[in-house]
Design a protein around this motif. Structure first.
Motif, PDB file in Angstrom:
ATOM      1  N   LEU A 113       0.830  -1.205   0.000  1.00 15.94           N
ATOM      2  CA  LEU A 113       0.000   0.000   0.000  1.00 15.94           C
ATOM      3  C   LEU A 113       0.865   1.255   0.000  1.00 15.94           C
ATOM      4  N   LEU A 114       1.902   1.262   0.838  1.00 16.13           N
ATOM      5  CA  LEU A 114       2.779   2.429   0.918  1.00 16.13           C
ATOM      6  C   LEU A 114       3.467   2.686  -0.420  1.00 16.13           C
ATOM      7  N   ALA A 115       3.968   1.636  -1.054  1.00 12.75           N
ATOM      8  CA  ALA A 115       4.615   1.797  -2.350  1.00 12.75           C
ATOM      9  C   ALA A 115       3.631   2.315  -3.393  1.00 12.75           C
ATOM     10  N   ASP A 116       2.408   1.794  -3.361  1.00 12.68           N
ATOM     11  CA  ASP A 116       1.381   2.227  -4.306  1.00 12.68           C
ATOM     12  C   ASP A 116       1.069   3.703  -4.131  1.00 12.68           C
ATOM     13  N   VAL A 117       0.844   4.102  -2.878  1.00 13.59           N
ATOM     14  CA  VAL A 117       0.525   5.506  -2.594  1.00 13.59           C
ATOM     15  C   VAL A 117       1.695   6.409  -2.962  1.00 13.59           C
ATOM     16  N   ARG A 118       2.904   5.958  -2.672  1.00 15.85           N
ATOM     17  CA  ARG A 118       4.078   6.782  -2.924  1.00 15.85           C
ATOM     18  C   ARG A 118       4.297   7.029  -4.420  1.00 15.85           C
ATOM     19  N   HIS A 119       4.088   5.986  -5.242  1.00 21.23           N
ATOM     20  CA  HIS A 119       4.487   6.069  -6.648  1.00 21.23           C
ATOM     21  C   HIS A 119       3.345   6.433  -7.601  1.00 21.23           C
ATOM     22  N   ARG A 120       2.107   6.197  -7.196  1.00 19.04           N
ATOM     23  CA  ARG A 120       0.992   6.466  -8.110  1.00 19.04           C
ATOM     24  C   ARG A 120       0.445   7.880  -7.986  1.00 19.04           C
ATOM     25  N   TYR A 121       0.829   8.588  -6.914  1.00 26.51           N
ATOM     26  CA  TYR A 121       0.229   9.897  -6.664  1.00 26.51           C
ATOM     27  C   TYR A 121       1.325  10.933  -6.427  1.00 26.51           C
ATOM     28  N   GLY A 122       0.916  12.210  -6.527  1.00 26.42           N
ATOM     29  CA  GLY A 122       1.875  13.275  -6.282  1.00 26.42           C
ATOM     30  C   GLY A 122       1.743  14.408  -7.282  1.00 26.42           C
ATOM     31  N   ALA A 123       2.770  15.252  -7.331  1.00 22.92           N
ATOM     32  CA  ALA A 123       2.702  16.476  -8.128  1.00 22.92           C
ATOM     33  C   ALA A 123       2.765  16.219  -9.622  1.00 22.92           C
ATOM     34  N   ALA A 170      -0.492   6.527   9.238  1.00 25.61           N
ATOM     35  CA  ALA A 170       0.317   7.008  10.359  1.00 25.61           C
ATOM     36  C   ALA A 170       1.788   7.074   9.975  1.00 25.61           C
ATOM     37  N   ARG A 171       2.237   6.087   9.220  1.00 26.20           N
ATOM     38  CA  ARG A 171       3.639   6.077   8.785  1.00 26.20           C
ATOM     39  C   ARG A 171       3.934   7.241   7.844  1.00 26.20           C
ATOM     40  N   ILE A 172       3.014   7.538   6.940  1.00 26.35           N
ATOM     41  CA  ILE A 172       3.212   8.650   6.008  1.00 26.35           C
ATOM     42  C   ILE A 172       3.347   9.968   6.756  1.00 26.35           C
ATOM     43  N   VAL A 173       2.454  10.205   7.722  1.00 25.15           N
ATOM     44  CA  VAL A 173       2.525  11.450   8.500  1.00 25.15           C
ATOM     45  C   VAL A 173       3.853  11.544   9.240  1.00 25.15           C
ATOM     46  N   SER A 174       4.249  10.449   9.886  1.00 21.95           N
ATOM     47  CA  SER A 174       5.501  10.446  10.649  1.00 21.95           C
ATOM     48  C   SER A 174       6.707  10.610   9.733  1.00 21.95           C
ATOM     49  N   GLU A 175       6.674   9.940   8.588  1.00 25.19           N
ATOM     50  CA  GLU A 175       7.793  10.021   7.651  1.00 25.19           C
ATOM     51  C   GLU A 175       7.943  11.432   7.101  1.00 25.19           C
ATOM     52  N   ALA A 176       6.826  12.082   6.779  1.00 25.85           N
ATOM     53  CA  ALA A 176       6.890  13.458   6.291  1.00 25.85           C
ATOM     54  C   ALA A 176       7.490  14.379   7.342  1.00 25.85           C
ATOM     55  N   ALA A 177       7.059  14.229   8.587  1.00 26.23           N
ATOM     56  CA  ALA A 177       7.593  15.069   9.661  1.00 26.23           C
ATOM     57  C   ALA A 177       9.074  14.798   9.887  1.00 26.23           C
ATOM     58  N   ASP A 178       9.459  13.512   9.897  1.00 25.19           N
ATOM     59  CA  ASP A 178      10.861  13.155  10.125  1.00 25.19           C
ATOM     60  C   ASP A 178      11.760  13.716   9.025  1.00 25.19           C
ATOM     61  N   GLU A 179      11.336  13.573   7.771  1.00 28.08           N
ATOM     62  CA  GLU A 179      12.171  14.038   6.672  1.00 28.08           C
ATOM     63  C   GLU A 179      12.227  15.561   6.602  1.00 28.08           C
ATOM     64  N   ALA A 180      11.135  16.225   6.951  1.00 23.81           N
ATOM     65  CA  ALA A 180      11.161  17.687   6.995  1.00 23.81           C
ATOM     66  C   ALA A 180      12.129  18.169   8.062  1.00 23.81           C
ATOM     67  N   PHE A 205       7.816  20.627   0.360  1.00 20.25           N
ATOM     68  CA  PHE A 205       7.728  20.501  -1.089  1.00 20.25           C
ATOM     69  C   PHE A 205       8.886  19.690  -1.674  1.00 20.25           C
ATOM     70  N   ALA A 206       9.830  19.265  -0.847  1.00 15.74           N
ATOM     71  CA  ALA A 206      11.015  18.575  -1.370  1.00 15.74           C
ATOM     72  C   ALA A 206      11.395  17.391  -0.488  1.00 15.74           C
ATOM     73  N   LEU A 207      10.414  16.613  -0.069  1.00 12.25           N
ATOM     74  CA  LEU A 207      10.695  15.467   0.788  1.00 12.25           C
ATOM     75  C   LEU A 207      11.389  14.377  -0.014  1.00 12.25           C
ATOM     76  N   PRO A 208      12.512  13.832   0.473  1.00  9.72           N
ATOM     77  CA  PRO A 208      13.215  12.780  -0.270  1.00  9.72           C
ATOM     78  C   PRO A 208      12.362  11.548  -0.528  1.00  9.72           C
ATOM     79  N   CYS A 209      11.397  11.279   0.343  1.00 11.78           N
ATOM     80  CA  CYS A 209      10.548  10.099   0.173  1.00 11.78           C
ATOM     81  C   CYS A 209       9.558  10.251  -0.974  1.00 11.78           C
ATOM     82  N   GLY A 210       9.454  11.441  -1.543  1.00  9.92           N
ATOM     83  CA  GLY A 210       8.561  11.657  -2.673  1.00  9.92           C
ATOM     84  C   GLY A 210       7.129  11.960  -2.315  1.00  9.92           C
ATOM     85  N   LEU A 211       6.822  12.076  -1.036  1.00  8.74           N
ATOM     86  CA  LEU A 211       5.461  12.400  -0.609  1.00  8.74           C
ATOM     87  C   LEU A 211       5.186  13.882  -0.848  1.00  8.74           C
TER      88      LEU A 211
END
Length: 237
Positions: free
Chosen positions: A23-33, A60-70, A112-118
């Motif tokens: 699911l995480l891979a799908d959300v990460r790669h199928r969506y975005g800018a 929950a992981r997406i929210v945490s990952e965005a905060a951690d990478e920011a 706007f520049a998260l390495p994880c691509g979110l």
């Protein structure tokens, strides 16, 4: 504590780590800018995808990952400023406002520049919505208290970006802020012993100004958002 009681009962919750990774891979790669699909439609599609307990774990992981990478990005920016100028900047996750008040022009807004691509207006906004809508289930799959801290952290970054980071307040930005505020209130309500609101949230709550909200594709003002009022409405319960 409620979290400990829920932890003891988590064996009854059927979670699938392999499905979560998919699911995480799908959300990460199928969506975005990069898509020709508007952010609101992307958010709707992602929230439908993350509609069960595995999806809640992913959200929950997406929210945490965005905060951690920011946070890591801001630390790297502060280090670069110090290397180039000798100016030492302090980066505190619980309150980013002093950093941006001091050095806003020298910083790049990290979401706007998260390495994880979110993207904040697509995957992150959807994940925040999922966390809020299923806040009552959080204790069955994760510890909600540190997750709440990450929600507040992304909210802090969002508002300082508007004030000091030259981030345009359009309908997508306003929708992210509104979801963050609503979700923070829903998670607070789901915690038996909720923590104190962090300093930047309390600071913004004392305000009562309305910001213009623009169309994402043009200069038109299409509405307004009073962040302080929304926070008081959702967080003072």
């Amino acid at each position: 504590m409620r979290w400990l009681r829920q932890l003891l009962g988590r064996r009854r919750v059927q979670l699938d780590p392999g499905r979560q990774q998919a699911l995480l891979a799908d959300v990460r790669h199928r969506y975005g800018a990069g898509l020709q699909v508007r952010f609101p439609e992307q958010v709707e599609a992602i929230t439908r995808l993350l509609n069960d307990d595995d999806g809640l774990v992913v959200a929950a992981r997406i929210v945490s990952e965005a905060a951690d990478e920011a946070h890591a990005d801001l630390q790297a920016q502060a280090h670069d400023v110090h290397r180039r100028t000798g100016r030492r900047l302090l980066v505190h996750r619980r309150n980013y406002r002093p950093l941006w008040k001091e050095a806003g022009p020298a910083l790049r807004w990290p979401l706007f520049a998260l390495p994880c691509g979110l993207h904040p207006y697509a995957q992150v906004a959807a994940a925040v919505a999922v966390v809020g809508s299923r806040a009552a289930r959080l204790g069955q799959v994760t510890d909600p208290t540190p997750l709440l801290a990450r929600v507040f952290e992304v909210l802090d970054l969002t508002t300082v970006g508007w004030e000091y980071g030259q981030v345009r307040v359009d309908t997508d930005a306003a929708a992210l802020a509104d979801r963050l505020i609503s979700t923070a209130g829903q998670v607070l309500a789901a915690i038996d012993d909720p923590p104190r609101l962090p300093p930047p949230i309390r600071e913004v709550m004392r305000r009562n100004n309305t910001l213009d909200v623009h169309d994402p594709t043009g200069p038109q003002v299409v509405g307004g958002i009073n962040v302080g009022a929304r926070m008081r409405e959702s967080l003072l319960v």
